[in-house]
Write a protein that holds these residues in place. Structure first.
Motif, PDB file in Angstrom:
ATOM      1  N   ASP A 216       1.074   4.093  -3.008  1.00  0.00           N
ATOM      2  CA  ASP A 216       0.865   5.522  -2.767  1.00  0.00           C
ATOM      3  C   ASP A 216       2.077   6.351  -3.201  1.00  0.00           C
ATOM      4  OD1 ASP A 216      -1.744   5.927  -1.896  1.00  0.00           O
ATOM      5  OD2 ASP A 216      -1.288   5.341   0.154  1.00  0.00           O
TER       6      ASP A 216
ATOM      7  N   LEU B  58       1.758   6.574  -6.950  1.00  0.00           N
ATOM      8  CA  LEU B  58       0.612   7.401  -7.361  1.00  0.00           C
ATOM      9  C   LEU B  58       0.857   8.877  -7.066  1.00  0.00           C
ATOM     10  CD1 LEU B  58      -2.213   5.005  -6.130  1.00  0.00           C
ATOM     11  CD2 LEU B  58      -1.802   5.675  -8.511  1.00  0.00           C
ATOM     12  N   ALA B  59       1.724   9.158  -6.106  1.00  0.00           N
ATOM     13  CA  ALA B  59       2.073  10.558  -5.801  1.00  0.00           C
ATOM     14  C   ALA B  59       3.009  11.132  -6.854  1.00  0.00           C
ATOM     15  CB  ALA B  59       2.720  10.630  -4.429  1.00  0.00           C
TER      16      ALA B  59
ATOM     17  N   MET C 262       0.829  -1.213   0.000  1.00  0.00           N
ATOM     18  CA  MET C 262       0.000   0.000   0.000  1.00  0.00           C
ATOM     19  C   MET C 262       0.864   1.264   0.000  1.00  0.00           C
ATOM     20  SD  MET C 262      -2.966  -1.130   2.670  1.00  0.00           S
ATOM     21  CE  MET C 262      -4.450  -1.961   2.075  1.00  0.00           C
TER      22      MET C 262
END
Length: 288
Positions: free
Chosen positions: A236, A239-240, A232
């Motif tokens: 993230d 995706l950032a 996870m």
């Protein structure tokens, strides 16, 4: 069709497709099954994953050896207090990862993704993200197909065996597969999928495989819990917009070389790590 991550990435870009679309195309070509049959198989796999991730949440499941059991329920009960440090999605993911690990250790039905010892990570990750973003089972299958592409590349170029490459090659690869799956499920780019997969491997590189008494129970179940959180976090990060400085293929190669450099005592032989502690040796004598 592809052997390296760079080749799969180029295929996606040249054909303007997602990783899961390339994997479907490849599966149909290689197996000669129809799209409908493939989806039916994937639905069956998904159902096994969902069942194993939830089966130990409301009742204590104990392993055949008696070494582990009941921790998934403890985490689920803890989550329901709504007073946790990490928050509900992280605690839920940990509980579900432990659940599949406990089902595996009790000889229940699981999906080895990529191995039985690391089977808690991928189901837990995709179920929790599906629930958070109100996604569909089809989205989860797209995630699984994306994960399979990452796993296939690592298996071809390195290893997914704890006995060959340490726990980094089991829980690490599962985390890598899951991280890419999560990015795909929430609409991330193909590049971001590979960045997430790289981060997850980087975060766990060097992890030894040291199951007490040679049983895939302790510390394996706990590493499934940390592995899903690793996935996870890695998703993230990607995706950032954060990019892996070292390309995915080179990360895979580095993981393999690290695994080869490990002494045999640290590769699923139960001769090193926590397996070789006085407590580990005592438990081994009691069980075996």
């Amino acid at each position: 069709m592809f052997n390296k991550g760079s080749e799969l990435l180029n295929l996606c870009k040249s054909e303007n497709k997602k990783i899961w679309e390339i994997i479907i195309q490849k599966e149909i070509e290689e197996t000669q099954i129809s799209y409908e049959e493939l989806m039916e198989n994937m639905n069956s796999i998904l159902n096994v994953m969902i069942n194993s991730a939830n089966a130990a949440l409301d009742k204590e499941i104990t392993s055949v050896s008696g070494l582990i059991g009941g921790d998934a329920k403890k985490m689920e009960d803890y989550k329901n207090t709504e007073n946790t440090i990490s928050g509900s999605i992280i605690i839920s993911a940990i509980a579900k990862a432990l659940s599949t690990s406990e089902i595996n250790a009790s000889m229940g039905k699981i999906v080895a993704a990529p191995t039985a010892g690391a089977s808690g990570i991928l189901p837990s990750a995709i179920i929790c993200v599906k629930e958070k973003f109100n996604l569909t089972n089809e989205d989860m299958i797209h995630g699984l197909l994306t994960a399979s592409g990452i796993g296939e590349i690592i298996a071809k170029n390195a290893t997914i065996s704890g006995a060959e490459g340490g726990c980094q090659a089991e829980c690490g690869v599962a985390s890598s597969m899951a991280a890419a799956a999560l990015v795909e499920m929430v609409g991330g780019s193909v590049d971001a999928c590979f960045n997430a997969a790289s981060f997850a491997l980087l975060n766990i590189m060097g992890l030894i495989c040291d199951p007490i008494a040679g049983l895939v129970e302790f510390p394996c179940a706990l590493r499934n819990a940390s592995g899903v959180v690793n996935a996870m976090i890695s998703a993230d990060l990607a995706l950032a917009g954060i990019k892996s400085i070292v390309p995915f293929d080179e990360v895979v190669d580095a993981m393999y070389k690290v695994g080869k450099a490990m002494p045999e005592s640290l590769k699923e032989t139960a001769l090193g790590g926590v397996a070789a502690t006085p407590t580990g040796e005592k438990i081994k004598k009691q069980i075996l």
